[in-house]
Design a protein around this motif. Structure first.
Motif, PDB file in Angstrom:
ATOM      1  N   UNK A 179     -14.525 -20.994 -26.732  1.00 27.95           N
ATOM      2  CA  UNK A 179     -14.797 -19.635 -27.221  1.00 27.95           C
ATOM      3  C   UNK A 179     -15.520 -19.682 -28.556  1.00 27.95           C
ATOM      4  N   UNK A 180     -15.077 -20.542 -29.450  1.00 24.37           N
ATOM      5  CA  UNK A 180     -15.740 -20.676 -30.749  1.00 24.37           C
ATOM      6  C   UNK A 180     -17.195 -21.105 -30.564  1.00 24.37           C
ATOM      7  N   UNK A 181     -17.411 -22.058 -29.692  1.00 24.28           N
ATOM      8  CA  UNK A 181     -18.763 -22.574 -29.457  1.00 24.28           C
ATOM      9  C   UNK A 181     -19.660 -21.521 -28.800  1.00 24.28           C
ATOM     10  N   UNK A 182     -19.148 -20.827 -27.791  1.00 28.08           N
ATOM     11  CA  UNK A 182     -19.945 -19.806 -27.114  1.00 28.08           C
ATOM     12  C   UNK A 182     -20.239 -18.625 -28.044  1.00 28.08           C
ATOM     13  N   UNK A 183     -19.252 -18.234 -28.846  1.00 29.89           N
ATOM     14  CA  UNK A 183     -19.471 -17.124 -29.769  1.00 29.89           C
ATOM     15  C   UNK A 183     -20.540 -17.468 -30.800  1.00 29.89           C
ATOM     16  N   UNK A 184     -20.581 -18.714 -31.205  1.00 33.68           N
ATOM     17  CA  UNK A 184     -21.523 -19.145 -32.249  1.00 33.68           C
ATOM     18  C   UNK A 184     -22.915 -19.402 -31.694  1.00 33.68           C
ATOM     19  N   UNK A 185     -23.015 -20.043 -30.536  1.00 34.01           N
ATOM     20  CA  UNK A 185     -24.304 -20.535 -30.046  1.00 34.01           C
ATOM     21  C   UNK A 185     -24.808 -19.856 -28.774  1.00 34.01           C
ATOM     22  N   UNK A 186     -23.942 -19.106 -28.092  1.00 38.34           N
ATOM     23  CA  UNK A 186     -24.333 -18.586 -26.792  1.00 38.34           C
ATOM     24  C   UNK A 186     -24.130 -19.629 -25.711  1.00 38.34           C
ATOM     25  N   UNK A 187     -24.341 -19.204 -24.471  1.00 38.98           N
ATOM     26  CA  UNK A 187     -24.053 -20.097 -23.343  1.00 38.98           C
ATOM     27  C   UNK A 187     -25.026 -21.273 -23.279  1.00 38.98           C
ATOM     28  N   UNK A 188     -26.325 -20.985 -23.308  1.00 42.80           N
ATOM     29  CA  UNK A 188     -27.315 -22.024 -23.090  1.00 42.80           C
ATOM     30  C   UNK A 188     -27.264 -23.136 -24.119  1.00 42.80           C
ATOM     31  N   UNK A 189     -27.072 -22.775 -25.382  1.00 40.26           N
ATOM     32  CA  UNK A 189     -27.102 -23.761 -26.462  1.00 40.26           C
ATOM     33  C   UNK A 189     -25.744 -24.388 -26.739  1.00 40.26           C
ATOM     34  N   UNK A 190     -24.697 -23.893 -26.099  1.00 39.27           N
ATOM     35  CA  UNK A 190     -23.354 -24.434 -26.354  1.00 39.27           C
ATOM     36  C   UNK A 190     -23.280 -25.901 -25.938  1.00 39.27           C
ATOM     37  N   UNK A 191     -22.608 -26.687 -26.756  1.00 39.51           N
ATOM     38  CA  UNK A 191     -22.525 -28.129 -26.537  1.00 39.51           C
ATOM     39  C   UNK A 191     -21.141 -28.518 -26.027  1.00 39.51           C
ATOM     40  N   UNK A 192     -21.118 -29.176 -24.873  1.00 41.59           N
ATOM     41  CA  UNK A 192     -19.851 -29.684 -24.348  1.00 41.59           C
ATOM     42  C   UNK A 192     -19.240 -30.690 -25.316  1.00 41.59           C
ATOM     43  N   UNK A 193     -20.064 -31.531 -25.917  1.00 39.71           N
ATOM     44  CA  UNK A 193     -19.545 -32.521 -26.870  1.00 39.71           C
ATOM     45  C   UNK A 193     -18.884 -31.852 -28.061  1.00 39.71           C
ATOM     46  N   UNK A 194     -19.471 -30.752 -28.541  1.00 38.70           N
ATOM     47  CA  UNK A 194     -18.867 -30.028 -29.657  1.00 38.70           C
ATOM     48  C   UNK A 194     -17.525 -29.429 -29.245  1.00 38.70           C
ATOM     49  N   UNK A 195     -17.452 -28.887 -28.028  1.00 34.03           N
ATOM     50  CA  UNK A 195     -16.189 -28.332 -27.535  1.00 34.03           C
ATOM     51  C   UNK A 195     -15.124 -29.418 -27.458  1.00 34.03           C
ATOM     52  N   UNK A 196     -15.508 -30.586 -26.968  1.00 35.75           N
ATOM     53  CA  UNK A 196     -14.553 -31.696 -26.882  1.00 35.75           C
ATOM     54  C   UNK A 196     -14.092 -32.131 -28.265  1.00 35.75           C
ATOM     55  N   UNK A 197     -15.036 -32.184 -29.196  1.00 34.71           N
ATOM     56  CA  UNK A 197     -14.694 -32.613 -30.556  1.00 34.71           C
ATOM     57  C   UNK A 197     -13.686 -31.668 -31.197  1.00 34.71           C
ATOM     58  N   UNK A 198     -13.895 -30.369 -31.023  1.00 37.05           N
ATOM     59  CA  UNK A 198     -13.020 -29.398 -31.683  1.00 37.05           C
ATOM     60  C   UNK A 198     -11.708 -29.174 -30.937  1.00 37.05           C
ATOM     61  N   UNK A 199     -11.650 -29.576 -29.689  1.00 42.02           N
ATOM     62  CA  UNK A 199     -10.398 -29.437 -28.936  1.00 42.02           C
ATOM     63  C   UNK A 199      -9.587 -30.731 -28.932  1.00 42.02           C
ATOM     64  N   UNK A 200     -10.206 -31.841 -29.392  1.00 44.35           N
ATOM     65  CA  UNK A 200      -9.567 -33.158 -29.332  1.00 44.35           C
ATOM     66  C   UNK A 200      -9.191 -33.542 -27.899  1.00 44.35           C
ATOM     67  N   UNK A 201      -9.952 -33.030 -26.938  1.00 46.33           N
ATOM     68  CA  UNK A 201      -9.713 -33.366 -25.538  1.00 46.33           C
ATOM     69  C   UNK A 201     -10.728 -34.397 -25.074  1.00 46.33           C
ATOM     70  N   UNK A 202     -10.366 -35.167 -24.089  1.00 41.80           N
ATOM     71  CA  UNK A 202     -11.299 -36.119 -23.509  1.00 41.80           C
ATOM     72  C   UNK A 202     -12.184 -35.405 -22.486  1.00 41.80           C
ATOM     73  N   UNK A 203     -13.311 -36.022 -22.173  1.00 44.79           N
ATOM     74  CA  UNK A 203     -14.194 -35.441 -21.165  1.00 44.79           C
ATOM     75  C   UNK A 203     -13.472 -35.389 -19.817  1.00 44.79           C
TER      76      UNK A 203
END
Length: 213
Positions: A20-44
């Motif tokens: 949600x943080x990533x989509x709110x900041x960057x939108x869908x197209x530019x959202x980064x899966x790696x950034x989401x993983x980094x901020x959630x501390x989850x593995x791929x």
């Protein structure tokens, strides 16, 4: 629920919040899966266990946003100590605060403006609040709080259109914009034109009720 199931539920929730943080900041197209993983501390692997794709993750954020909208609307639609316009004000003020402070609702708004999800916009947050707003408008009309012959559908549409416009402007302007006060004006201006003189006189004297959070 087993410990493993609870851990999986928490992991899923954390991924949705980070997304949600990533989509709110960057939108869908530019959202980064790696950034989401980094901020959630989850593995791929954990992410793809819960969500098969970026699209599926975005839709989970949209569904979470709907739950947040439903909670706001439910809080105010059935608040018997307030009149219908006061409840409508509380709901709209909370929506304004949530758009500014709630990452999930901010992401929901950003996502439904994206081409990938545009067809779903009418079935999302605006639909949830619109149903609650119309219910309150019907009650206000039954209690004689509108001027005679007011078309309450036009009232709800006027408020809704103003809120939509302010939401777009909030997305384009400074993050410090006072969205709540702008949302309040979206209600107050139509009320000045459509509420009964008796109700308006009382409101001008007492103002909106103090809210307890």
């Amino acid at each position: 629920m087993s410990r493993q199931q609870e851990r999986a539920r928490r992991t899923r929730s954390v991924i949705i919040r980070a997304a949600a943080v990533e989509f709110a900041k960057r939108g869908y197209g530019a959202a980064s899966i790696n950034s989401i993983l980094e901020h959630s501390n989850a593995t791929k692997g954990a992410m793809y266990f819960h969500f098969a794709s970026k699209d599926e993750l975005a839709r989970a954020v949209l569904e979470e946003g709907l739950e947040h909208y439903r909670a706001i609307v439910a809080r105010w639609v059935d608040a018997p100590e307030l009149d219908p316009f006061e409840r409508l004000h509380g709901m709209i003020a909370d929506l304004g605060e949530a758009l500014h402070n709630d990452d999930v609702i901010a992401a929901e708004f950003r996502l439904v403006t994206e081409p990938e999800f545009a067809d779903e916009a009418l079935l999302r947050g605006s639909y949830i609040w619109g149903r609650g707003g119309y219910r309150l408008a019907v009650e206000a009309q039954e209690r004689g709080l509108f001027r005679p012959d007011v078309d309450i559908r036009r009232f709800v549409e006027a408020v809704g259109s103003s809120l939509a416009g302010q939401r777009y402007l909030a997305d384009l302007t400074s993050p410090d914009t006072d969205v709540k006060s702008k949302f309040e004006a979206c209600l107050e201006v139509p009320l000045e034109a459509m509420a009964s003189e008796e109700w308006l006189a009382g409101w001008r004297e007492r103002g909106w009720p103090q809210r307890s959070d």
